[in-house]
Design a protein around this motif. Sequence first.
Motif, PDB file in Angstrom:
ATOM      1  N   GLY A 135      -0.899 -19.350  36.372  1.00  0.00           N
ATOM      2  CA  GLY A 135       0.173 -19.339  36.959  1.00  0.00           C
ATOM      3  C   GLY A 135       1.006 -20.894  36.768  1.00  0.00           C
ATOM      4  N   VAL A 136       0.720 -21.381  35.643  1.00  0.00           N
ATOM      5  CA  VAL A 136       1.319 -22.735  35.388  1.00  0.00           C
ATOM      6  C   VAL A 136       2.655 -22.862  34.481  1.00  0.00           C
ATOM      7  N   ARG A 137       3.384 -23.547  34.910  1.00  0.00           N
ATOM      8  CA  ARG A 137       4.588 -23.855  34.016  1.00  0.00           C
ATOM      9  C   ARG A 137       5.142 -25.035  33.505  1.00  0.00           C
ATOM     10  N   THR A 138       4.401 -26.094  33.477  1.00  0.00           N
ATOM     11  CA  THR A 138       4.969 -27.141  32.796  1.00  0.00           C
ATOM     12  C   THR A 138       3.636 -27.789  31.907  1.00  0.00           C
ATOM     13  N   ILE A 139       2.449 -27.037  31.792  1.00  0.00           N
ATOM     14  CA  ILE A 139       1.392 -27.653  30.978  1.00  0.00           C
ATOM     15  C   ILE A 139       1.693 -27.184  29.554  1.00  0.00           C
ATOM     16  N   ARG A 140       2.228 -28.001  28.412  1.00  0.00           N
ATOM     17  CA  ARG A 140       2.536 -27.491  27.076  1.00  0.00           C
ATOM     18  C   ARG A 140       1.477 -26.431  26.572  1.00  0.00           C
ATOM     19  N   ASN A 141       0.176 -26.932  26.613  1.00  0.00           N
ATOM     20  CA  ASN A 141      -1.044 -25.900  26.121  1.00  0.00           C
ATOM     21  C   ASN A 141      -1.892 -25.562  27.261  1.00  0.00           C
ATOM     22  N   PRO A 142      -1.714 -24.647  27.667  1.00  0.00           N
ATOM     23  CA  PRO A 142      -2.464 -24.224  28.906  1.00  0.00           C
ATOM     24  C   PRO A 142      -3.910 -24.135  28.523  1.00  0.00           C
ATOM     25  N   ILE A 143      -4.579 -23.646  27.150  1.00  0.00           N
ATOM     26  CA  ILE A 143      -5.801 -23.685  26.767  1.00  0.00           C
ATOM     27  C   ILE A 143      -6.591 -25.027  26.904  1.00  0.00           C
ATOM     28  N   SER A 144      -5.862 -26.117  26.643  1.00  0.00           N
ATOM     29  CA  SER A 144      -6.456 -27.484  26.859  1.00  0.00           C
ATOM     30  C   SER A 144      -6.466 -27.728  28.343  1.00  0.00           C
ATOM     31  N   ALA A 145      -5.884 -27.389  29.279  1.00  0.00           N
ATOM     32  CA  ALA A 145      -5.851 -27.562  30.541  1.00  0.00           C
ATOM     33  C   ALA A 145      -7.107 -26.829  31.047  1.00  0.00           C
ATOM     34  N   ALA A 146      -7.383 -25.561  30.522  1.00  0.00           N
ATOM     35  CA  ALA A 146      -8.479 -24.668  30.744  1.00  0.00           C
ATOM     36  C   ALA A 146      -9.942 -25.529  30.248  1.00  0.00           C
ATOM     37  N   ARG A 147      -9.782 -25.984  29.341  1.00  0.00           N
ATOM     38  CA  ARG A 147     -10.965 -26.690  28.542  1.00  0.00           C
ATOM     39  C   ARG A 147     -11.374 -27.987  29.573  1.00  0.00           C
ATOM     40  N   MET A 148     -10.062 -28.676  30.037  1.00  0.00           N
ATOM     41  CA  MET A 148     -10.357 -29.702  31.020  1.00  0.00           C
ATOM     42  C   MET A 148     -10.704 -29.533  32.218  1.00  0.00           C
ATOM     43  N   VAL A 149     -10.521 -28.315  32.742  1.00  0.00           N
ATOM     44  CA  VAL A 149     -10.976 -27.939  33.939  1.00  0.00           C
ATOM     45  C   VAL A 149     -12.544 -27.662  33.730  1.00  0.00           C
ATOM     46  N   MET A 150     -13.089 -27.193  32.591  1.00  0.00           N
ATOM     47  CA  MET A 150     -14.377 -27.035  32.389  1.00  0.00           C
ATOM     48  C   MET A 150     -15.221 -28.297  32.245  1.00  0.00           C
ATOM     49  N   ASP A 151     -14.251 -29.112  31.671  1.00  0.00           N
ATOM     50  CA  ASP A 151     -15.262 -30.344  31.353  1.00  0.00           C
ATOM     51  C   ASP A 151     -15.280 -31.744  32.254  1.00  0.00           C
ATOM     52  N   SER A 152     -14.011 -31.575  32.875  1.00  0.00           N
ATOM     53  CA  SER A 152     -13.858 -32.967  33.490  1.00  0.00           C
ATOM     54  C   SER A 152     -13.450 -32.323  35.006  1.00  0.00           C
ATOM     55  N   SER A 153     -14.006 -31.142  35.599  1.00  0.00           N
ATOM     56  CA  SER A 153     -14.096 -30.925  36.949  1.00  0.00           C
ATOM     57  C   SER A 153     -15.209 -30.123  37.610  1.00  0.00           C
ATOM     58  N   VAL A 154     -15.323 -29.870  38.681  1.00  0.00           N
ATOM     59  CA  VAL A 154     -16.539 -28.956  39.216  1.00  0.00           C
ATOM     60  C   VAL A 154     -16.192 -27.564  39.565  1.00  0.00           C
ATOM     61  N   HIS A 155     -14.670 -27.411  38.923  1.00  0.00           N
ATOM     62  CA  HIS A 155     -14.312 -26.094  39.177  1.00  0.00           C
ATOM     63  C   HIS A 155     -14.405 -24.994  38.117  1.00  0.00           C
ATOM     64  N   VAL A 156     -14.005 -23.982  38.258  1.00  0.00           N
ATOM     65  CA  VAL A 156     -13.684 -22.917  37.006  1.00  0.00           C
ATOM     66  C   VAL A 156     -12.354 -22.658  36.822  1.00  0.00           C
ATOM     67  N   LEU A 157     -11.567 -22.255  38.154  1.00  0.00           N
ATOM     68  CA  LEU A 157     -10.106 -21.773  37.869  1.00  0.00           C
ATOM     69  C   LEU A 157      -9.343 -22.475  38.781  1.00  0.00           C
ATOM     70  N   LEU A 158      -8.227 -23.115  38.354  1.00  0.00           N
ATOM     71  CA  LEU A 158      -7.376 -23.789  39.240  1.00  0.00           C
ATOM     72  C   LEU A 158      -5.897 -22.985  38.790  1.00  0.00           C
ATOM     73  N   SER A 159      -5.082 -22.932  39.962  1.00  0.00           N
ATOM     74  CA  SER A 159      -3.780 -22.175  39.663  1.00  0.00           C
ATOM     75  C   SER A 159      -2.430 -22.983  40.027  1.00  0.00           C
ATOM     76  N   GLY A 160      -1.540 -22.860  39.748  1.00  0.00           N
ATOM     77  CA  GLY A 160      -0.071 -23.096  39.785  1.00  0.00           C
ATOM     78  C   GLY A 160       0.004 -24.644  39.912  1.00  0.00           C
ATOM     79  N   ARG A 161       0.674 -25.131  41.091  1.00  0.00           N
ATOM     80  CA  ARG A 161       0.994 -26.582  41.250  1.00  0.00           C
ATOM     81  C   ARG A 161      -0.198 -27.707  41.221  1.00  0.00           C
ATOM     82  N   GLY A 162      -1.253 -26.822  41.707  1.00  0.00           N
ATOM     83  CA  GLY A 162      -2.622 -27.767  41.558  1.00  0.00           C
ATOM     84  C   GLY A 162      -3.059 -27.875  40.280  1.00  0.00           C
TER      85      GLY A 162
END
Length: 344
Positions: free
Chosen positions: A147-174
């Motif tokens: 549910g993201v609206r402003t990230i140019r490449n969502p797959i890169s955001a998914a990869r950063m969630v995997m590599d640079s956070s303790v989470h798996v799934l982030l949504s929306g404004r967060g």
Amino acid sequence: MDTTKVRPYLFILLVFAIPLLLIPVIKMAKNDSQLLQEPPAQTQKDTLRGDYAIIIHGGAGNFTADDLSEAEKLAYKKALFEALESGKSMLSSGKEAVYVVENVINMLEDDSLFNAGKGAVLTHEGHAELDASIMRGYDRNAGAVAGVRTIRNPISAARMVMDSSVHVLLSGRGAEAFSRTVGLKQVDNSYFITEKSQKRLKVSIDKHGTVGCAVLDTHGNLAAGTSTGGMNNKRYGRIGDSPIIGAGTWADNQTCAISATGWGEYFIRLGVAHEISALMRYEEVSLEGAAHEVINKQLEQLGGYGGIIGVDAFGNVTAVFNTTGMYRAYYDAQGKQEIKLFLD
């Protein structure tokens, strides 16, 4: 008897005897603790094998050759070919699977032909809301955004969630706030909106398509990723299978890497991507056989449609779908390469 002479010998005997008596107890305790521990995680493979495989998709649906002009067919084939060649080049130079997946999907997200990134279908309110996920096979770590609206490449955001956070799934404004903290490029939502996506919204043409990539790298590691704009005219913050690990994306070095496309609600209910892996692991079914069982039997029995692409640990690839078409391209470990748009 002179006890003063015996005491030193008793002391020496106790010093050496007590540890010997404790050895069985220590071993039992060690064995019990090992039973309580989870099995060790798979480790990343570092030995160069030389062979690699990659398969990509640009969405599945009930379209035929008559629905596309010759120019459109050439455009889809060109986009798939360029993404495939980029992935092959990275793999041949020894790049890790997860980065190849990200790079290939970046290219498809930036191409307005596909329902992902620029050119994604729109919500009922006229916005683009994007979902993506990525997973690597050697440790089964994963990341996703929804549910993201402003990230140019969502797959890169998914990869950063995997590599640079303790989470798996982030949504929306967060998810968007997180992407800014890790330096990912932001765009206005209008960047994703095209004349074609606006026309689809007005006439309520649904397009369940999505993009994805599955890879076996030269180190023997698997990875997969999926990115989508979701369902045309969707409401209420609807999220499909693409960002759901085990439904739209899965990777496990012991079995396969999978990316799915289709009617997401059904893929979630079946856990399609993981179900294929589970059949391979527990029933010792081939990738091809497991994919056919899940897509052509289980999915159809529920009334769902769509398909998957996958690659196994030996570099065998497959694309199985129960629709009339799926944009797809692959290069397998035997050196075979194909680009296809429709059902054979």
